[in-house]
Scaffold this active site. Structure first.
Site, PDB file in Angstrom:
ATOM      1  N   LYS A   1       0.838  -1.207   0.000  1.00  0.00           N
ATOM      2  CA  LYS A   1       0.000   0.000   0.000  1.00  0.00           C
ATOM      3  C   LYS A   1       0.870   1.253   0.000  1.00  0.00           C
ATOM      4  CE  LYS A   1      -1.664   1.617   4.079  1.00  0.00           C
ATOM      5  NZ  LYS A   1      -1.399   3.043   4.350  1.00  0.00           N
ATOM      6  N   ASN A   2       1.876   1.276   0.865  1.00  0.00           N
ATOM      7  CA  ASN A   2       2.673   2.493   1.024  1.00  0.00           C
ATOM      8  C   ASN A   2       3.616   2.759  -0.141  1.00  0.00           C
ATOM      9  OD1 ASN A   2       1.390   2.967   3.396  1.00  0.00           O
ATOM     10  ND2 ASN A   2       3.136   2.511   4.732  1.00  0.00           N
TER      11      ASN A   2
ATOM     12  N   ARG B   1      -3.976  10.687   4.854  1.00  0.00           N
ATOM     13  CA  ARG B   1      -2.883  11.672   4.879  1.00  0.00           C
ATOM     14  C   ARG B   1      -2.007  11.606   3.630  1.00  0.00           C
ATOM     15  NH1 ARG B   1      -0.378  14.267   8.721  1.00  0.00           N
ATOM     16  NH2 ARG B   1       1.576  13.736   7.704  1.00  0.00           N
TER      17      ARG B   1
ATOM     18  N   CYS C   1      -4.374  13.420  13.549  1.00  0.00           N
ATOM     19  CA  CYS C   1      -4.641  12.037  13.199  1.00  0.00           C
ATOM     20  C   CYS C   1      -4.452  11.205  14.438  1.00  0.00           C
ATOM     21  CB  CYS C   1      -3.756  11.606  12.041  1.00  0.00           C
ATOM     22  SG  CYS C   1      -2.517  10.416  12.404  1.00  0.00           S
TER      23      CYS C   1
ATOM     24  N   ARG D   1       1.417  14.590  13.472  1.00  0.00           N
ATOM     25  CA  ARG D   1       1.852  14.345  12.096  1.00  0.00           C
ATOM     26  C   ARG D   1       1.790  15.595  11.199  1.00  0.00           C
ATOM     27  NH1 ARG D   1      -0.166   8.432  10.194  1.00  0.00           N
ATOM     28  NH2 ARG D   1       1.589   8.589   8.808  1.00  0.00           N
ATOM     29  N   PRO D   2       2.666  16.542  11.446  1.00  0.00           N
ATOM     30  CA  PRO D   2       2.670  17.754  10.617  1.00  0.00           C
ATOM     31  C   PRO D   2       3.175  17.495   9.195  1.00  0.00           C
ATOM     32  CG  PRO D   2       4.537  17.767  12.138  1.00  0.00           C
ATOM     33  CD  PRO D   2       3.738  16.532  12.445  1.00  0.00           C
ATOM     34  N   VAL D   3       3.071  18.522   8.328  1.00  0.00           N
ATOM     35  CA  VAL D   3       3.582  18.399   6.953  1.00  0.00           C
ATOM     36  C   VAL D   3       4.626  19.485   6.664  1.00  0.00           C
ATOM     37  CG1 VAL D   3       1.647  17.167   5.893  1.00  0.00           C
ATOM     38  CG2 VAL D   3       1.544  19.651   6.103  1.00  0.00           C
TER      39      VAL D   3
ATOM     40  N   LEU E   1       7.825  19.440   6.739  1.00  0.00           N
ATOM     41  CA  LEU E   1       8.994  19.028   5.952  1.00  0.00           C
ATOM     42  C   LEU E   1       8.664  19.028   4.458  1.00  0.00           C
ATOM     43  CD1 LEU E   1      10.199  16.071   8.217  1.00  0.00           C
ATOM     44  CD2 LEU E   1      11.055  18.420   8.181  1.00  0.00           C
TER      45      LEU E   1
ATOM     46  N   ASP F   1       5.385   0.691  11.790  1.00  0.00           N
ATOM     47  CA  ASP F   1       4.140   0.059  11.346  1.00  0.00           C
ATOM     48  C   ASP F   1       4.033  -1.407  11.775  1.00  0.00           C
ATOM     49  OD1 ASP F   1       3.318   2.414  10.259  1.00  0.00           O
ATOM     50  OD2 ASP F   1       3.633   1.848   8.175  1.00  0.00           O
TER      51      ASP F   1
ATOM     52  N   ILE G   1       9.100   7.033  16.451  1.00  0.00           N
ATOM     53  CA  ILE G   1       8.676   7.748  15.240  1.00  0.00           C
ATOM     54  C   ILE G   1       7.424   8.605  15.508  1.00  0.00           C
ATOM     55  CG2 ILE G   1       8.065   7.544  12.784  1.00  0.00           C
ATOM     56  CD1 ILE G   1      10.837   6.401  13.331  1.00  0.00           C
TER      57      ILE G   1
ATOM     58  N   ARG H   1      -8.367  -0.501   5.093  1.00  0.00           N
ATOM     59  CA  ARG H   1      -7.477   0.490   4.474  1.00  0.00           C
ATOM     60  C   ARG H   1      -6.155  -0.139   4.044  1.00  0.00           C
ATOM     61  NH1 ARG H   1      -6.052   5.468   7.775  1.00  0.00           N
ATOM     62  NH2 ARG H   1      -4.883   5.687   5.846  1.00  0.00           N
TER      63      ARG H   1
HETATM   64  C1  UD1 Z   1       4.782   6.840   6.114  1.00  0.00           C
HETATM   65  C2  UD1 Z   1       3.874   5.636   6.028  1.00  0.00           C
HETATM   66  C3  UD1 Z   1       3.398   5.239   7.411  1.00  0.00           C
HETATM   67  C4  UD1 Z   1       4.598   5.009   8.330  1.00  0.00           C
HETATM   68  C5  UD1 Z   1       5.530   6.213   8.308  1.00  0.00           C
HETATM   69  C6  UD1 Z   1       6.817   5.990   9.082  1.00  0.00           C
HETATM   70  C7  UD1 Z   1       2.871   5.938   3.861  1.00  0.00           C
HETATM   71  C8  UD1 Z   1       1.635   6.231   3.070  1.00  0.00           C
HETATM   72  N1  UD1 Z   1       2.750   5.971   5.181  1.00  0.00           N
HETATM   73  O1  UD1 Z   1       4.007   7.908   6.662  1.00  0.00           O
HETATM   74  O2  UD1 Z   1       2.638   4.037   7.292  1.00  0.00           O
HETATM   75  O3  UD1 Z   1       4.151   4.809   9.650  1.00  0.00           O
HETATM   76  O4  UD1 Z   1       5.887   6.542   6.956  1.00  0.00           O
HETATM   77  O5  UD1 Z   1       7.494   4.897   8.583  1.00  0.00           O
HETATM   78  O6  UD1 Z   1       3.901   5.630   3.317  1.00  0.00           O
HETATM   79  N2  UD1 Z   1       7.048  14.553  10.256  1.00  0.00           N
HETATM   80  C9  UD1 Z   1       7.201  15.885  10.539  1.00  0.00           C
HETATM   81  N3  UD1 Z   1       6.965  16.786   9.536  1.00  0.00           N
HETATM   82  C10 UD1 Z   1       6.608  16.390   8.282  1.00  0.00           C
HETATM   83  C11 UD1 Z   1       6.471  15.027   7.996  1.00  0.00           C
HETATM   84  C12 UD1 Z   1       6.710  14.109   9.008  1.00  0.00           C
HETATM   85  O7  UD1 Z   1       7.518  16.261  11.667  1.00  0.00           O
HETATM   86  O8  UD1 Z   1       6.420  17.260   7.415  1.00  0.00           O
HETATM   87  C13 UD1 Z   1       7.289  13.567  11.326  1.00  0.00           C
HETATM   88  C14 UD1 Z   1       6.069  12.699  11.627  1.00  0.00           C
HETATM   89  O9  UD1 Z   1       5.191  13.327  12.519  1.00  0.00           O
HETATM   90  C15 UD1 Z   1       6.729  11.467  12.215  1.00  0.00           C
HETATM   91  C16 UD1 Z   1       8.035  11.359  11.414  1.00  0.00           C
HETATM   92  O10 UD1 Z   1       8.265  12.656  10.870  1.00  0.00           O
HETATM   93  O11 UD1 Z   1       7.046  11.696  13.574  1.00  0.00           O
HETATM   94  C17 UD1 Z   1       8.019  10.345  10.302  1.00  0.00           C
HETATM   95  O12 UD1 Z   1       6.886  10.562   9.491  1.00  0.00           O
HETATM   96  P1  UD1 Z   1       6.874  10.222   7.922  1.00  0.00           P
HETATM   97  O13 UD1 Z   1       8.036   9.341   7.624  1.00  0.00           O
HETATM   98  O14 UD1 Z   1       6.744  11.484   7.170  1.00  0.00           O
HETATM   99  O15 UD1 Z   1       5.547   9.405   7.791  1.00  0.00           O
HETATM  100  P2  UD1 Z   1       4.535   9.402   6.582  1.00  0.00           P
HETATM  101  O16 UD1 Z   1       5.257   9.608   5.306  1.00  0.00           O
HETATM  102  O17 UD1 Z   1       3.366  10.270   6.897  1.00  0.00           O
END
Ligand code: UD1
Length: 430
Positions: free
Chosen positions: A22-23, A101, A125, A130-132, A134, A315, A337, A407
């Site tokens: 899926k990912n 997300r 969530c 889980r901010p964006v 980055l 995961d 994480i 999902r």
């Molecule tokens: C992806 C996976 C999810 C998995 C995660 C970590 C998909 C669709 N989902 O989620 O199943 O649990 O990787 O292996 O592939 N963070 C920030 N700012 C950001 C983005 C992330 O602070 O802009 C933080 C997150 O809150 C978290 C860490 O970075 O603490 C890792 O998150 P990230 O690797 O980005 O996870 P996803 O890509 O959302």
């Protein structure tokens, strides 16, 4: 709403086909936005999240054709053709983004190819904030102008993106994927430092290369991308789902059974394999995958800490905890994480597990047995950890909120029932 009923205590015996990841599939689908030619993805799993991404892409104007099972696929994955030559809407609306997300993965490709995008902020969530940031900072570094208003990320780069050095302050799978896609169409060179190395990131990079992108350092934390003017169509097979693989490995181990994971790749879950072997689980390669067995004696508690790849995946943290509930001795499970990713703990405790949470660590003291109970979970991996616990527990477990499982786990009940589990899906009023 459906429920899953499990009568526990039966060791799993047989084989389970492992689906496409899926990912990996979600970012691969988003990559179709980068070209006006057709991207054909095979070994695609049949999951609610894939439908959500299909709906999101369709409303952007992507033409999607889902074909039947891939004749070359041992696991029955499907083939999806995506053509983004007619994009007429660059907005990803709240209604779809809040469901998933990973919708934010359309941001990079849309800005790179169309010069603009508006993507709803995903919001909170169940497993933390889980901010964006980055994703946003990375695109800003490539020259996009970003404005956050009315709950949306408005990004624009009317004259295109420009390559840059981007150092991620934290490893992020999604941000690395968004940047890989955006940088593929940027002018000049982009270097991503502290990039995520997850197999799904590697799979996306391989697909982008097949589409004509110039990427070096794939699978390392320093990735260099030379932007090109356009990407072309390609065919790509989605990598096996290592989280599904690990989940069924834990289920087989927890029940004291023996299961072959067909299409499963141990090399994608080495940290998990090491942990399972330390706990007393036997793993052996087969011609079509690998076999998991726990015929001799009880499990031993092992300590596990989640980390970015190649570390132990977050995961699989909840599933590991379910496995450890009946191991001999204690195990310390540390989540680095995501904050707030222990929501399965109170539910496992209701089934008789002995778990104490101290900040980011959970101390699991093994108990001789679990007992079935009605349970519910608030996220995908927590839900499946309760399925594993239910397979081990004495008596009946009824899992509510099955939509979380749908999902991310394709035909979960069939795959487990095929190995002798007493598991069925029942309508809410049954
Ligand atoms: C992806 C996976 C999810 C998995 C995660 C970590 C998909 C669709 N989902 O989620 O199943 O649990 O990787 O292996 O592939 N963070 C920030 N700012 C950001 C983005 C992330 O602070 O802009 C933080 C997150 O809150 C978290 C860490 O970075 O603490 C890792 O998150 P990230 O690797 O980005 O996870 P996803 O890509 O959302």
């Amino acid at each position: 709403m459906d429920k899953i009923r499990i009568r526990g205590g039966r060791p799993l015996h047989g084989s389970i086909p492992i689906s496409g990841a899926k990912n990996a599939a979600l970012p691969l689908m988003a990559a179709s936005l980068l070209s006006d030619e057709t991207l054909t993805l095979s070994n695609l799993p049949q999951l609610a999240d894939i439908q959500t991404m299909s709906r999101l892409l369709a409303q952007h104007g992507v033409d999607l054709h889902l074909n039947g099972a891939d004749p070359a696929s041992a696991t029955g994955g499907r083939v999806l053709e995506l053509n983004a030559s007619g994009i007429d809407n660059t907005t990803a609306p709240y209604d779809l983004v809040r469901k998933m997300r990973a919708s934010v993965l359309v941001l990079g490709p849309l800005v790179a190819r169309h010069g603009k995008a508006a993507v709803s902020l995903p919001g909170g969530c169940a497993i933390g904030t889980r901010p964006v940031d980055l994703h946003i900072d990375g695109l800003k570094a490539l020259g996009a102008e970003i404005d956050l208003r009315e709950g949306y990320i408005h990004a624009s780069a009317p004259n295109g993106l420009t390559g840059a050095h981007v150092v991620f302050p934290k490893v992020s799978v999604g941000a690395t994927e968004n940047m890989l896609m955006a940088a593929s169409l940027a002018k000049g060179e982009t270097v991503l430092l502290n990039a995520a190395r997850e197999p799904e990131v590697e799979d996306l990079a391989a697909c982008l290369v097949a589409m004509g992108a110039k990427i070096e350092g794939i699978g390392t934390d320093r990735v260099t991308i030379q932007g090109v003017d356009a990407l072309h169509g390609a065919r790509h097979q989605v990598v096996a789902d290592r989280i599904e693989t690990g989940t069924y490995a834990m289920a087989a181990a927890a029940t004291g059974g023996e299961v072959e994971l067909v299409g499963g790749r141990l090399d994608l879950i080495e940290a998990v394999g090491t942990g399972l072997q330390a706990a007393g689980v036997e793993l052996s390669h087969t011609e079509t995958g690998f076999k998991v067995s726990r015929a001799n004696g009880p499990l031993t508690g092992v300590d596990v800490m989640t980390e970015p790849f190649p570390g132990f995946p977050t995961d699989l943290q909840a599933q590991t905890m379910a496995l450890m509930t009946t191991a001999e001795g204690a195990s310390m499970i540390t989540e680095t994480i995501f904050e707030n990713r222990f929501m399965h703990v109170p539910e496992l405790a209701r089934m008789g597990a002995n778990i104490t949470v101290h900040g980011a660590s959970a101390l699991v003291r093994g108990v001789p047995r679990l007992t079935g109970a009605p349970v519910m979970a608030t996220d995908l991996r927590a839900s499946v950890s309760l399925v594993i616990a239910g397979l081990v527990a004495e008596g009946e477990t009824v899992l509510n909120r099955v939509y979380h499982l749908d999902r991310g786990y394709e035909r979960l009940e069939q795959k487990l029932a095929g190995c002798g589990a007493d598991i069925e899906r029942v309508a809410d009023d049954a």
